[in-house]
Design an enzyme around this catalytic site. Structure first.
Site, short mmCIF file in Angstrom:
data_model
loop_
_atom_site.label_atom_id
_atom_site.label_comp_id
_atom_site.label_asym_id
_atom_site.label_seq_id
_atom_site.Cartn_x
_atom_site.Cartn_y
_atom_site.Cartn_z
N ARG A 80 0.03 6.58 7.31
CA ARG A 80 0.14 6.69 5.85
C ARG A 80 -0.34 8.05 5.35
O ARG A 80 0.13 8.55 4.34
CB ARG A 80 -0.69 5.61 5.15
CG ARG A 80 -0.19 4.22 5.31
CD ARG A 80 -0.98 3.25 4.41
NE ARG A 80 -0.77 1.86 4.78
CZ ARG A 80 0.27 1.13 4.39
NH1 ARG A 80 1.21 1.68 3.65
NH2 ARG A 80 0.38 -0.13 4.76
N LYS A 93 0.82 -1.19 0.00
CA LYS A 93 0.00 0.00 0.00
C LYS A 93 0.86 1.25 0.00
O LYS A 93 0.40 2.34 -0.32
CB LYS A 93 -0.88 0.04 1.25
CG LYS A 93 -1.91 -1.05 1.35
CD LYS A 93 -2.72 -0.90 2.64
CE LYS A 93 -3.60 -2.10 2.83
NZ LYS A 93 -4.25 -2.06 4.15
N GLY A 94 2.09 1.12 0.37
CA GLY A 94 2.93 2.28 0.66
C GLY A 94 3.19 3.24 -0.47
O GLY A 94 3.39 4.43 -0.25
N GLU A 102 8.06 2.26 -5.85
CA GLU A 102 8.19 1.75 -4.48
C GLU A 102 8.30 2.91 -3.52
O GLU A 102 8.90 3.94 -3.84
CB GLU A 102 9.42 0.85 -4.42
CG GLU A 102 9.69 0.17 -3.12
CD GLU A 102 8.62 -0.85 -2.72
OE1 GLU A 102 7.55 -0.40 -2.26
OE2 GLU A 102 8.87 -2.05 -2.83
N ASP A 156 14.58 -0.70 1.44
CA ASP A 156 15.21 -0.85 2.74
C ASP A 156 16.17 -2.04 2.68
O ASP A 156 17.29 -1.90 2.22
CB ASP A 156 14.12 -1.02 3.81
CG ASP A 156 14.65 -0.98 5.24
OD1 ASP A 156 15.87 -0.96 5.44
OD2 ASP A 156 13.83 -0.98 6.16
N ASP A 169 3.87 3.29 6.59
CA ASP A 169 3.07 3.11 7.80
C ASP A 169 3.85 2.42 8.91
O ASP A 169 4.92 1.87 8.71
CB ASP A 169 1.85 2.24 7.47
CG ASP A 169 2.20 0.77 7.32
OD1 ASP A 169 1.64 -0.06 8.05
OD2 ASP A 169 3.05 0.43 6.45
N LYS A 199 17.01 3.58 1.56
CA LYS A 199 17.66 3.41 2.86
C LYS A 199 18.80 2.40 2.70
O LYS A 199 18.68 1.24 3.04
CB LYS A 199 16.65 2.93 3.90
CG LYS A 199 17.19 2.94 5.32
CD LYS A 199 16.30 2.22 6.32
CE LYS A 199 14.99 2.88 6.58
NZ LYS A 199 14.24 2.23 7.70
#
Length: 179
Positions: free
Chosen positions: A164, A42-43, A98, A102, A158, A130
């Site tokens: 979010r 969902k990000g 995206e 990470d 989130d 990151k």
């Protein structure tokens, strides 16, 4: 929610400028092509909308949902394909949108999946990179911002399905998730 944020890293204007920069670069890089944009739910939903509004190309859009955090603050190292795409990717230029790269494990999972399905090319446009969190060797082609190895939320990102809707990216206070 704002009281749970230790520091705002990138505000809405900075994010929109990054989306414009990346959208314009994608337009130049894919001139004459019809790429398939693949938004990771969902990000990445806000980032996807911002970038796509800046792309001046015919393009297709799909959504895919994978999970690795399972409600925590660290990747579980187990990637689960929750919702797959319906469109064929064979011989397509695919641009993955995206929210954050990470550990890189989710991105590697997606790139492998698309390669197995015959994508002609696979590019990645992320809001945040990151690098300090990497566990696998993977890179993004278009990066909004490099971010420190801290737990960040907002603008689609989130913690336990909250935050979010913040209009910025900020560092979540450790006291919030240490409970």
């Amino acid at each position: 929610m704002n009281n749970d944020i230790e520091e705002v890293l990138f505000d809405q204007d900075q994010i929109h400028q990054a989306a414009a920069r990346i959208g314009q670069q994608i337009t130049r890089d894919f001139d004459g092509h019809r790429p398939l944009f693949l938004s990771v739910l969902k990000g990445a939903y806000l980032w996807t909308a911002d970038v796509l509004r800046q792309v001046d190309l015919y393009a297709d859009l799909e959504f895919i949902k994978i999970s690795s955090y399972h409600g925590g603050v660290e990747s579980s190292d187990e990637i689960e394909l929750v919702t797959d795409i319906r469109r064929e990717v064979a011989d397509r230029d695919v641009i993955i949108l995206e929210d954050i790269v990470d550990t890189g494990q989710s991105l590697l999972f997606l790139k492998d999946l698309l390669a197995q399905r015959g994508a002609r090319s696979i590019q990645v446009a992320c809001l945040l990179d990151k690098k300090g969190g990497r566990k696998v060797d993977v890179t993004a082609d278009y990066v909004g911002f490099d971010v420190r190895n801290e737990f960040v939320v907002g603008y689609g990102l989130d913690y336990a399905e909250s935050y979010r809707n913040l209009p910025y990216v900020g560092v979540l206070k450790p006291s919030v998730y240490a409970k």
